[in-house]
Design an enzyme around this catalytic site. Structure first.
Site, short mmCIF file in Angstrom:
data_model
loop_
_atom_site.label_atom_id
_atom_site.label_comp_id
_atom_site.label_asym_id
_atom_site.label_seq_id
_atom_site.Cartn_x
_atom_site.Cartn_y
_atom_site.Cartn_z
N TRP A 114 0.83 -1.21 0.00
CA TRP A 114 0.00 0.00 0.00
C TRP A 114 0.86 1.25 0.00
O TRP A 114 0.54 2.22 -0.70
CB TRP A 114 -0.96 -0.02 1.17
CG TRP A 114 -2.05 -1.02 0.96
CD1 TRP A 114 -2.29 -2.14 1.69
CD2 TRP A 114 -3.03 -1.02 -0.10
NE1 TRP A 114 -3.36 -2.83 1.16
CE2 TRP A 114 -3.83 -2.17 0.06
CE3 TRP A 114 -3.31 -0.17 -1.17
CZ2 TRP A 114 -4.89 -2.48 -0.80
CZ3 TRP A 114 -4.36 -0.47 -2.03
CH2 TRP A 114 -5.13 -1.62 -1.83
N LYS B 60 -12.83 -1.58 6.27
CA LYS B 60 -12.12 -2.53 7.12
C LYS B 60 -12.65 -2.44 8.56
O LYS B 60 -13.25 -3.39 9.02
CB LYS B 60 -10.62 -2.30 7.04
CG LYS B 60 -10.07 -2.92 5.73
CD LYS B 60 -9.01 -2.16 5.03
CE LYS B 60 -8.76 -2.75 3.64
NZ LYS B 60 -7.91 -1.91 2.82
N ASP C 214 -1.89 6.75 6.40
CA ASP C 214 -2.91 5.86 5.83
C ASP C 214 -3.18 4.81 6.90
O ASP C 214 -2.34 3.96 7.18
CB ASP C 214 -2.39 5.20 4.54
CG ASP C 214 -3.37 4.17 3.98
OD1 ASP C 214 -4.43 3.94 4.59
OD2 ASP C 214 -3.06 3.59 2.92
#
Ligand SMILES: *Cc1c(COP(=O)(O)O)cnc(C)c1O
Length: 370
Positions: free
Chosen positions: A108, A201, A177
């Site tokens: 990511w 999530k 993030d």
């Protein structure tokens, strides 16, 4: 009703979208067709009407309260996923030759770097590639350059299964993030200018990105970009610049109420520590049958990655666990192996059951170890 439904629910270890609290799903079901006697669903109403306005305001207030966000931040409900933030962060924040520093901690972070390079002067302050992204850097390892506007970190790498055990101590603001450990641990807000993450999530259904942004930076964000891409516009419009993701906001509000009832952020943090410890024990106490490839200090409390003695045994583990109702345990296609994602709403009982299954599987298959 709950227990009856519960008996049909899988142990769902998906990396996202993923398990949500059953009580939240049931409440949404009950009021879905006729919202509070209005004769229509909430998703059929104007986002500027009083019913949705109340829902959005409550979700905003609760998110600030539960995540212990100071008043000098605003919360934004955006679309485009966490991935749009990979672009919006540099587009808004970098100007006048300022640089963006990035920690490359895995898949990511790498995505964030790739996109940011389209918009600004970006450099990698630390790269985990040489150790195959199995740990996070210590502050002393970061190579910071002059004229750096921010240091971007991926607080938890969802695919690699690592997290920052301690926050970097740098002279520039952090951008985080936090998608895969959102509202599962407290943040030192004083160090951050902006935190973002997809909702799917820990926070609710897919379709919404939650951004917390320091208000004092909004005057200096870039104004020469499309309006939807501007943080200042979303902030001054209280996330109603355009049609917001009404259903995810409504569900997020319910998840927040559920979190509050559980005991808020402290309870989520404790639960994450407990649930992850159960699985790491199952791995560590297996005489090497199961193996976690990441640095112990940096082990994620949300995404637990593990390997078995061979790929054949991993295949067997995945198929037999699925038959036993443990689903989505396959590691990301880029790394293989197994991964159990145990976000806030995944019940501890599912984690206990998986640990038990792992012990039984090992007993039944250890002699195939070769
Ligand atoms: C899932 C994830 C993303 C991507 O989120 P989208 O909402 O699908 O864009 C980005 N970063 C991290 C750390 C993630 O776990």
């Amino acid at each position: 009703m709950s227990s009856n439904l519960n008996s049909h629910r899988k142990h769902n270890f998906s990396a996202g979208p993923c398990t949500l609290p059953l009580s939240v799903l049931e409440q949404a079901q009950q009021e879905f067709v006729d919202y509070q006697g209005t004769g229509m669903s909430l998703i059929e109403m104007s986002h500027r009407g009083k019913h949705f306005d109340a829902v959005a305001n409550e979700a905003m207030a609760l998110s600030m309260e539960i995540f212990q966000v100071p008043d000098d931040f605003s919360v934004l409900f955006l679309q485009g996923g966490a991935m749009l933030q990979f672009s919006m962060v540099p587009m808004n924040l970098l100007s006048n030759g300022q640089k963006g520093a990035y920690v490359n901690s895995g898949a990511w972070a790498d995505g964030a770097i790739t996109d940011a390079k389209e918009y600004g002067d970006i450099y990698t302050a630390w790269d985990g590639a040489e150790n195959n992204y199995t740990r996070m850097p210590a502050t002393a390892e970061l190579e910071m350059q002059d004229n750096t506007r921010y240091l971007h970190i991926t607080t938890n790498e969802t695919i690699g299964g690592i997290r920052f055990p301690e926050w970097p101590q740098v002279d520039v603001p952090l951008i985080g993030d936090m998608s895969s450990e959102y509202m599962a641990r407290p943040l030192p807000w004083g160090k951050f200018d902006l935190v973002y993450g997809g909702a799917q999530k820990n926070l609710g259904p897919a379709g919404m990105t939650v951004v917390f942004i320091r208000k004092s930076i909004l005057a200096n964000t870039n104004k020469n970009i499309g309006r939807y891409l501007r943080y200042d516009i979303h902030e001054s419009n209280k996330s109603m610049f355009n049609t917001p993701p009404v259903f995810p906001i409504y569900m997020f509000g319910k998840v927040l109420k559920w979190m509050k009832k559980q005991g808020g952020l402290a309870a989520m943090e404790t639960l994450a520590a407990e649930k992850s410890a159960i699985l790491y024990h199952a791995i560590d106490d297996s005489d090497g049958y199961y193996h976690c490839p990441v640095d112990v200090a940096c082990r994620s409390q949300m995404n637990i990655v593990f390997r078995l003695p061979s790929e054949q045994l991993e295949q067997k583990f995945l198929s037999e666990s699925a038959q036993a109702n443990f689903i989505n345990l396959k590691g990301h296609r880029s790394v293989g192996g197994c991964r159990a994602s145990i976000y806030n709403a995944l019940p501890k009982s599912s984690v206990d059951a998986l640990a038990e299954f792992m012990a039984t599987f090992r007993n039944d298959n250890a002699r195939d170890n070769g």
